[in-house]
Design a protein around this motif. Structure first.
Motif, PDB file in Angstrom:
ATOM      1  N   TYR A 125      -0.645 -60.868  -5.265  1.00  0.00           N
ATOM      2  CA  TYR A 125       0.734 -60.407  -5.444  1.00  0.00           C
ATOM      3  C   TYR A 125       0.799 -58.887  -5.277  1.00  0.00           C
ATOM      4  N   ALA A 126       1.460 -58.426  -4.227  1.00  0.00           N
ATOM      5  CA  ALA A 126       1.675 -56.987  -4.071  1.00  0.00           C
ATOM      6  C   ALA A 126       2.731 -56.512  -5.051  1.00  0.00           C
ATOM      7  N   TYR A 127       3.844 -57.249  -5.118  1.00  0.00           N
ATOM      8  CA  TYR A 127       4.905 -56.952  -6.089  1.00  0.00           C
ATOM      9  C   TYR A 127       5.718 -58.222  -6.285  1.00  0.00           C
ATOM     10  N   GLN A 128       5.843 -58.625  -7.539  1.00  0.00           N
ATOM     11  CA  GLN A 128       6.626 -59.825  -7.827  1.00  0.00           C
ATOM     12  C   GLN A 128       7.204 -59.738  -9.226  1.00  0.00           C
ATOM     13  N   ASP A 129       8.505 -59.910  -9.323  1.00  0.00           N
ATOM     14  CA  ASP A 129       9.205 -59.925 -10.604  1.00  0.00           C
ATOM     15  C   ASP A 129       9.841 -61.299 -10.759  1.00  0.00           C
ATOM     16  N   VAL A 130       9.450 -62.025 -11.802  1.00  0.00           N
ATOM     17  CA  VAL A 130       9.926 -63.388 -12.015  1.00  0.00           C
ATOM     18  C   VAL A 130      10.673 -63.460 -13.333  1.00  0.00           C
TER      19      VAL A 130
END
Length: 376
Positions: A14-19
């Motif tokens: 994951y480089a960038y992930q907002d869940v």
């Protein structure tokens, strides 16, 4: 407790992930090696500062980057809580609770509780004693965060005693120095063993209940903590005395091998089905039943001790269970535990389950809302 959102930067793939988690049950759908397990690993790490997949922080950091960051927003009965951690290639960690830096692991642990069940947990039955010791340690860290500090103390003393024994080979170690290391290892080891033994005592009847339900009353589960040092003794002093007796008995072997042969690092947990060692029982279905019973017991014990339901993380395990065990597990979850489940397809879930769940697709380290591509 409820996990509201999770932010990952340079974590695994994951480089960038907002869940954001908008339902008590979240199903992550995707092919293998897309990042489903990595997300669960991040939650597990916030709960225990450990991963059951690796012992090295740098394995969690995305390749060709200097750091990895995980942050989460949690709602507990006591109010909202923010947790964040930054891992660096240098090995340094930065831990923060509600935007304030904490310097000790023990001050970070205990804010988030989670139980993970994955196919790797089958090693509890099939694997080495180290797998079962690690399991006990992970549970104890969540039940009693100070245990992480006690475990670290023991491991430090163990390394130092081993170095002393190794440098003494082939000659007998110096007696007064050895006595000092014996005392320190016995004191630190007793703290661990008593807690492990108490955990087994509390966990066993709960696991036996679930095992009875899952096996439809056909099998009896036995769980026993096995140690060279009797820990059923009444007092700490008696356990320490037994520790010293074992040191004397294994002194020659330790002298020749240059390593410590007595202590909780050598202990094991005996798992039996109908009084037969589970790893020799043969049936994979029965072994899966045993592990599922242990995980359900872990889930309920944590809820009992901390007073709030922990998160449940299910990593592609429904496909490993038969229909009866699937139904038993899903019925146990219901609305009681916030649950994050990974799967390669939705065939194992009933329509009511799917209607009540948040469905997300995971593809190459990206998470998006699930789109039903079925026709007709």
């Amino acid at each position: 407790m409820y996990l509201n959102h999770l932010l990952l930067q340079n974590f695994r793939n994951y480089a960038y992930q907002d869940v954001s988690f908008i339902a008590p049950k979240t199903i992550l759908v995707g092919d293998n090696a897309q990042g489903k397990s990595n997300l669960l690993e991040a939650v597990e790490w916030l709960a225990s500062l450990r991963s059951h997949r690796t012992s090295r922080d740098r394995d969690l950091i995305q390749q060709n980057t200097d750091y990895s960051h995980i942050s989460a927003g949690i709602q507990r009965d006591s109010g909202p809580l923010d947790l964040s951690v930054t891992l660096r290639q240098t090995g340094r960690r930065s831990l923060m609770v509600n935007s304030e830096r904490v310097r000790r692991n023990v001050d970070f642990l205990g804010h988030l509780n989670a139980v993970e069940f994955s196919c790797l947990d089958m090693e509890l039955v099939r694997g080495s004693p180290g797998e079962r010791r690690d399991w006990l340690d992970r549970v104890l860290i969540q039940l009693e965060p100070i245990y992480a500090h006690l475990l670290q103390q023991y491991q430090k003393v163990l390394r130092q005693r081993n170095a002393f024994l190794k440098q003494s080979v082939p000659h007998p170690p110096e007696a007064s120095q050895l006595a000092l290391w014996n005392q320190q290892l016995a004191i630190a080891g007793t703290r661990l063993m008593r807690r492990r033994h108490r955990l087994i005592q509390r966990l066993t009847p709960i696991a036996q209940h679930w095992h009875h339900c899952l096996s439809q009353g056909c099998e009896i589960l036995g769980i026993h903590y096995q140690s060279h040092v009797p820990i059923q003794l009444d007092t700490t002093e008696a356990i320490l005395e037994s520790f010293y007796e074992q040191f004397q008995r294994r002194a020659i072997a330790e002298q020749h091998q240059g390593t410590s042969l007595v202590g909780p690092h050598r202990d094991d947990v005996s798992l039996e089905i109908n009084q037969t060692p589970a790893r020799q029982y043969g049936s994979q279905g029965q072994q899966r039943t045993l592990v599922l019973a242990l995980k359900l017991a872990e889930l309920h014990l944590i809820e009992e001790v901390i007073g709030e339901a922990p998160l449940l993380l299910l990593d592609d395990v429904l496909a490993e269970l038969d229909l009866h065990r699937q139904n038993q597990l899903l019925a146990t979850i219901e609305h009681r535990f916030q649950t994050i489940i990974t799967t390669t397809h939705l065939g194992n879930f009933t329509a009511p389950w799917l209607d009540a769940a948040q469905l997300l697709t995971v593809r190459s380290g990206k998470i998006v809302e699930y789109t039903d591509t079925r026709t007709g």
